[in-house]
Design an enzyme around this catalytic site. Structure first.
Site, PDB file in Angstrom:
ATOM      1  N   ARG A 219      -2.583   3.087  -8.383  1.00 58.79           N
ATOM      2  CA  ARG A 219      -3.624   3.249  -9.455  1.00 58.79           C
ATOM      3  C   ARG A 219      -3.679   1.907 -10.161  1.00 58.79           C
ATOM      4  O   ARG A 219      -2.720   1.017 -10.370  1.00 58.79           O
ATOM      5  CB  ARG A 219      -3.478   4.275 -10.596  1.00 58.79           C
ATOM      6  CG  ARG A 219      -3.742   5.776 -10.034  1.00 58.79           C
ATOM      7  CD  ARG A 219      -5.267   6.084  -9.441  1.00 58.79           C
ATOM      8  NE  ARG A 219      -5.588   7.353  -9.160  1.00 58.79           N
ATOM      9  CZ  ARG A 219      -5.260   7.878  -7.774  1.00 58.79           C
ATOM     10  NH1 ARG A 219      -4.746   6.859  -7.098  1.00 58.79           N
ATOM     11  NH2 ARG A 219      -5.535   9.041  -7.618  1.00 58.79           N
TER      12      ARG A 219
ATOM     13  N   GLU B 231     -12.131  -0.004 -12.653  1.00 64.49           N
ATOM     14  CA  GLU B 231     -12.669   0.457 -11.069  1.00 64.49           C
ATOM     15  C   GLU B 231     -13.737   1.368 -11.215  1.00 64.49           C
ATOM     16  O   GLU B 231     -13.606   2.208 -12.078  1.00 64.49           O
ATOM     17  CB  GLU B 231     -11.411   1.207 -10.465  1.00 64.49           C
ATOM     18  CG  GLU B 231     -11.604   1.636  -9.008  1.00 64.49           C
ATOM     19  CD  GLU B 231     -10.579   2.296  -8.357  1.00 64.49           C
ATOM     20  OE1 GLU B 231     -10.692   3.434  -7.891  1.00 64.49           O
ATOM     21  OE2 GLU B 231      -9.590   1.443  -8.414  1.00 64.49           O
TER      22      GLU B 231
ATOM     23  N   HIS C 130     -10.631   1.271  -2.861  1.00 58.96           N
ATOM     24  CA  HIS C 130      -9.889   2.319  -2.953  1.00 58.96           C
ATOM     25  C   HIS C 130     -10.169   3.360  -1.813  1.00 58.96           C
ATOM     26  O   HIS C 130     -10.769   4.372  -1.897  1.00 58.96           O
ATOM     27  CB  HIS C 130     -10.366   3.200  -4.344  1.00 58.96           C
ATOM     28  CG  HIS C 130      -9.270   4.129  -4.886  1.00 58.96           C
ATOM     29  ND1 HIS C 130      -9.287   4.342  -6.082  1.00 58.96           N
ATOM     30  CD2 HIS C 130      -8.471   4.955  -4.149  1.00 58.96           C
ATOM     31  CE1 HIS C 130      -8.437   5.301  -6.239  1.00 58.96           C
ATOM     32  NE2 HIS C 130      -7.651   5.633  -5.256  1.00 58.96           N
TER      33      HIS C 130
ATOM     34  N   ALA D 209      -7.771   3.597   0.762  1.00 56.57           N
ATOM     35  CA  ALA D 209      -6.578   3.806   1.567  1.00 56.57           C
ATOM     36  C   ALA D 209      -6.333   5.350   2.052  1.00 56.57           C
ATOM     37  O   ALA D 209      -5.835   5.615   3.291  1.00 56.57           O
ATOM     38  CB  ALA D 209      -5.234   3.600   0.756  1.00 56.57           C
TER      39      ALA D 209
END
Length: 302
Positions: free
Chosen positions: A218, A246, A265, A267
């Site tokens: 995070r 973010e 973000h 993944a």
């Protein structure tokens, strides 16, 4: 059993379970009626607006099953008597695969070669390599194990760190002494009050010259200003799938910092994750209906 789900695909996989009445709420449309009657909530990948307010209105809530491993938007606001479960295991393959790709891309300088390709320049030079390097996994859990399996054959030395030490795994208290040895530091810790800002200026200063920080956890785990300061010196490099803030706003200095690879973000956003998420949700709801022990329950020790 009134159940809110994030998509048609989730509703479809639950459609034949007896007594399950699904309503779709993905957070982009108005909230359906009957929030106070919802017994099971499966929130969407991107949290809905006003998660605390939504949970406060769910007076009949008994189970929240997230589609993510992280539960930080929900955990502090869970109503009394409701159980929170995460999607541990669902995103292991995608996240571990991203981490391997990110560390190779950073070490082999793929972003720089892509820029040179766009300019039409042949910029031959030696690069780093993953072979013979030391990879330090900070937060050795389910995803860490998946990452280790994917690193087999890359000829690396792997060092594992978790909150508590166990056989083959160092405790977090040993991290300061381990950081100077690592060529790649991979962050996989959950977002908790204890991990917020843990990668600060002192943490980064302990990393060896030329090391790569890989964040698949995070964004708030890393002090962004401290990381930018290190990147500007050229001493460290980074591969980030998550950032703080973010989404990373246009013009943020992290975009233009040298030696950083940023992905938005993504993944765990893969077809494999989608398939595994549906299997987990169906199995979990089947357990719930049968009165069996649920899996992936979040406790105070999470």
């Amino acid at each position: 059993m009134k159940t809110w789900v994030p998509s048609d695909s989730v509703a479809d996989v639950l459609s034949d379970l007896p007594g399950v009445e699904c309503r779709i709420y993905d957070g982009t449309s108005p909230m359906p009626e009957g929030v106070e009657e919802v017994e099971v909530w499966i929130p969407p990948l991107i949290p809905v607006p006003d998660v605390p307010g939504t949970l406060a209105r769910m007076s009949s809530l008994r189970l929240v099953q997230t589609v993510t491993a992280g539960v930080d938007p929900y955990r502090p606001h869970m109503p009394e008597g409701a159980v929170l479960c995460n999607a541990r295991g669902v995103h292991d393959a995608g996240t571990a695969e991203w981490a391997v790709g990110a560390m190779i891309a950073a070490l082999r300088e793929f972003p720089g070669f892509v820029d040179a390709q766009r300019r039409g320049e042949w910029t031959y030079h030696h690069t780093g390599v993953l072979a013979d390097s030391t990879v330090l996994i900070v937060g050795y859990g389910s995803i860490g194990g998946a990452l280790e399996r994917r690193l087999e054959g890359f000829e690396v030395d792997l060092v594992r760190v978790a909150r508590s030490a166990r056989e083959g795994v160092h405790g977090l208290d040993e991290l300061p002494a381990l950081l100077p040895q690592a060529d790649v530091v991979v962050l996989l810790v959950p977002a908790t009050p204890d991990t917020a800002g843990m990668v600060d200026a002192a943490f980064l200063a302990r990393m060896k010259d030329g090391a790569v920080l890989v964040n698949a956890a995070r964004g708030g785990i890393v002090d962004t200003d401290a990381l930018i300061a290190e990147l500007k010196t050229g001493r460290l490099r980074a591969a980030l799938d998550v950032t703080a803030p973010e989404p990373l706003p246009e013009g943020h200095p992290l975009w233009s910092a040298p030696g950083v690879l940023i992905t938005p973000h993504v993944a765990g956003s893969t077809p494999a994750s989608g398939r595994r998420m549906l299997r987990l949700i169906r199995a979990q709801l089947s357990r719930y209906l049968a009165g069996e022990q649920l899996i992936n329950i979040i406790t105070e020790s999470y």
